[in-house]
Design an enzyme around this catalytic site. Structure first.
Site, mmCIF file in Angstrom:
data_model
loop_
_atom_site.group_PDB
_atom_site.id
_atom_site.type_symbol
_atom_site.label_atom_id
_atom_site.label_comp_id
_atom_site.label_asym_id
_atom_site.label_seq_id
_atom_site.Cartn_x
_atom_site.Cartn_y
_atom_site.Cartn_z
ATOM 1 N N ARG A 1 -20.238 16.214 11.408
ATOM 2 C CA ARG A 1 -20.103 15.594 12.724
ATOM 3 C C ARG A 1 -19.397 14.249 12.615
ATOM 4 O O ARG A 1 -19.767 13.400 11.805
ATOM 5 C CB ARG A 1 -21.489 15.419 13.352
ATOM 6 C CG ARG A 1 -21.461 15.067 14.822
ATOM 7 C CD ARG A 1 -22.862 15.030 15.388
ATOM 8 N NE ARG A 1 -23.604 13.885 14.876
ATOM 9 C CZ ARG A 1 -24.628 13.312 15.513
ATOM 10 N NH1 ARG A 1 -25.031 13.795 16.668
ATOM 11 N NH2 ARG A 1 -25.259 12.295 14.990
ATOM 12 N N PHE B 1 -31.368 18.233 21.602
ATOM 13 C CA PHE B 1 -31.884 17.360 20.556
ATOM 14 C C PHE B 1 -33.381 17.600 20.394
ATOM 15 O O PHE B 1 -34.118 17.679 21.379
ATOM 16 C CB PHE B 1 -31.606 15.893 20.878
ATOM 17 C CG PHE B 1 -31.853 14.994 19.708
ATOM 18 C CD1 PHE B 1 -30.976 14.993 18.635
ATOM 19 C CD2 PHE B 1 -32.972 14.178 19.650
ATOM 20 C CE1 PHE B 1 -31.205 14.178 17.531
ATOM 21 C CE2 PHE B 1 -33.208 13.369 18.551
ATOM 22 C CZ PHE B 1 -32.315 13.367 17.488
ATOM 23 N N TYR C 1 -28.564 2.598 21.055
ATOM 24 C CA TYR C 1 -28.152 2.242 19.702
ATOM 25 C C TYR C 1 -26.963 3.053 19.220
ATOM 26 O O TYR C 1 -26.479 2.837 18.117
ATOM 27 C CB TYR C 1 -29.320 2.382 18.717
ATOM 28 C CG TYR C 1 -30.065 3.698 18.757
ATOM 29 C CD1 TYR C 1 -29.571 4.825 18.119
ATOM 30 C CD2 TYR C 1 -31.285 3.797 19.427
ATOM 31 C CE1 TYR C 1 -30.266 6.023 18.153
ATOM 32 C CE2 TYR C 1 -31.987 4.984 19.462
ATOM 33 C CZ TYR C 1 -31.471 6.104 18.827
ATOM 34 O OH TYR C 1 -32.162 7.293 18.866
ATOM 35 N N LYS C 2 -26.468 3.968 20.038
ATOM 36 C CA LYS C 2 -25.281 4.739 19.678
ATOM 37 C C LYS C 2 -24.046 4.040 20.252
ATOM 38 O O LYS C 2 -23.619 3.014 19.757
ATOM 39 C CB LYS C 2 -25.414 6.174 20.179
ATOM 40 C CG LYS C 2 -26.537 6.973 19.501
ATOM 41 C CD LYS C 2 -26.560 8.400 19.999
ATOM 42 C CE LYS C 2 -27.562 9.266 19.242
ATOM 43 N NZ LYS C 2 -28.963 8.885 19.484
ATOM 44 N N ASP D 1 -30.370 13.935 29.637
ATOM 45 C CA ASP D 1 -30.382 13.034 28.489
ATOM 46 C C ASP D 1 -28.940 12.593 28.246
ATOM 47 O O ASP D 1 -28.068 13.415 27.960
ATOM 48 C CB ASP D 1 -30.949 13.757 27.261
ATOM 49 C CG ASP D 1 -31.068 12.844 26.040
ATOM 50 O OD1 ASP D 1 -30.378 11.811 25.990
ATOM 51 O OD2 ASP D 1 -31.852 13.185 25.124
#
Length: 438
Positions: free
Chosen positions: A397, A132, A226-227, A201
């Site tokens: 995705r 990322f 928040y995912k 991560d």
């Protein structure tokens, strides 16, 4: 489950089905983007209102004590710790993933330089080219500060790159672009065999796939909430440090919430013992309280089999999506970027588009296809490639969150995808206008 009716039958027998009722999911929407932003738990709005109106509005500053604000970051860390293989007192929710990564990567570099250095200096930090971007930006910044080289590799190059001149290996447990999942235990073992520290991560792993940081003997980890944790946009992230490392260094952002005696108000910094030293400034109580509602759903999920049940359903959902795409959408240039091997797959499926350029003659049409699906109420997302092959292509995705995603949703999502491709509606100009957030 090759028919819609068969999918509905499976949903009726699914042990995790009651958890869907804990979310406020809009009618007519198939939400396959929980790996970007989780949906709203039904309890969140009332909880936030209570914090604002009662704890803040009536309690005022007294709520730091009376409402337990002062230790909420640690309490939430303890609540979620078992889901990532951590012990009480090892996890804290604070700041953002980027900020927390800066803290732990800085600590890892210093530890490597002072305690793990061989006669030959360790001069490299290793990461994946498709990691990322924020991870790479933070790593680039720290490498410049410490006069190190940031080396970006492809996943298959990893074993050969773990050499004695490497200080730290920085990896995402689940790759955000492809959904590829590393074997954390094996990779950590291989890294440690060469004296290399590991920073993981967990942004696309925590709450979605089994994680056991202590069993893997990892060194440092960060992740967002928040995912899959459904904490809300910009919710505080978490940080974990193995107990053998926690008290060895200050983290570089030495603020007053990480001080050993915060309200002694001394002019010199003395770090708190344990993970609390990884906090920095005043904590966001409204955001943390909203996050607690997301974490409470995971506590509830323990009644239905916990991570074992979530992972079983995740594999079944992603298997079904892959099967249906390949059988019902054949001939439209879709490829699979996500591993078929369930032991190397996260809780998402990423597709590529190999033919059929967009309206402007550029790209693969992947972005426009996603936009056409969103207009139909099937929400996934698009991740732009760099023109290369494999993980570097444009990506469609789709995330599959077992807490609320149904098998019926998977069947219907693929049917919409088939119709978008067959009709060519993705070629409409409105679906080819690039938005600020893709």
């Amino acid at each position: 489950m090759t028919t819609l009716e068969a999918c509905r039958d499976v949903d009726q027998q699914e042990p995790l089905a009651p958890l869907r009722d804990l979310f406020d999911l809009p009618d007519g929407v198939i939400y396959l983007d929980g790996n970007s932003l989780g949906p709203l738990p039904k309890a969140t709005a009332a909880r936030v209102a209570d914090v604002v109106q009662r704890e803040w509005g009536q309690g005022l500053i007294r709520s730091w004590n009376d409402a337990g604000w002062i230790d909420l970051p640690q309490r939430l860390g303890d609540q979620f710790a078992p889901w990532i293989g951590a012990k009480p007192g090892e996890v804290v929710f604070t700041d953002t993933t980027s900020v927390n990564l800066y803290k732990v990567l800085s600590a890892a570099i210093r530890l490597s330089q002072q305690e793990f250095s061989d006669p030959a200096p360790r001069t490299k930090v290793i990461s994946e080219r498709s990691n990322f971007p924020t991870d790479l930006y933070i790593a680039e910044s720290l490498c410049k500060q410490h006069n190190l080289e940031l080396v970006l590799i492809e996943p298959e190059e990893l074993p050969a790159c773990l050499t004695t001149d490497v200080a730290v290996l920085l990896l995402s447990h689940v790759n955000y672009r492809t959904g590829h999942m590393h074997d954390m235990t094996q990779v950590t073992r291989d890294a440690h065999a060469q004296g290399v520290l590991t920073v993981w991560d967990l942004a696309h792993a925590a709450g979605a796939v089994p994680v056991d940081l202590n069993a893997a003997n990892a060194d440092y980890a960060v992740g967002c909430s928040y995912k899959y944790l459904n904490g809300g946009p910009g919710a505080p992230a978490f940080v974990w440090v193995h107990a053998r490392h926690t008290d060895k260094f200050w983290q570089p952002l030495s603020g007053w919430f990480g001080h050993a005696e915060q309200f002694a108000f001394t002019s010199d910094y003395q770090p708190a013992a344990g993970i609390r030293r990884y906090m920095c400034g005043t904590q966001p109580m409204i955001a943390l309280s909203a996050l607690q509602c997301g974490l409470d759903i995971f506590t509830e999920a323990e009644k239905y089999g916990g991570m074992t049940a979530l992972r079983r359903k995740s594999i079944a959902l992603t298997d079904l999506f892959i099967e249906l795409v390949e059988t019902r959408c054949a001939g439209y240039g879709l490829g699979l970027a996500t591993p078929r091997d369930i032991f190397a797959r996260g809780s998402q499926v990423c597709l590529t588009r190999d033919d059929g350029a967009g309206v402007d003659g550029q790209g693969s049409g992947a972005y426009a296809i996603v936009q056409a699906l969103i207009a139909r109420g099937v929400i996934g997302d698009f991740r732009k490639g760099d023109g290369g092959n494999g993980p570097h292509k444009d990506i469609l995705r789709f995330g599959f969150t077992p807490l609320y995603t149904r098998f019926e949703d998977v069947w219907n999502a693929v049917e919409h995808l088939r119709q978008v491709l067959e009709s060519g509606e993705w070629q409409k100009p409105e679906f080819n206008r690039i938005h600020a957030v893709t």
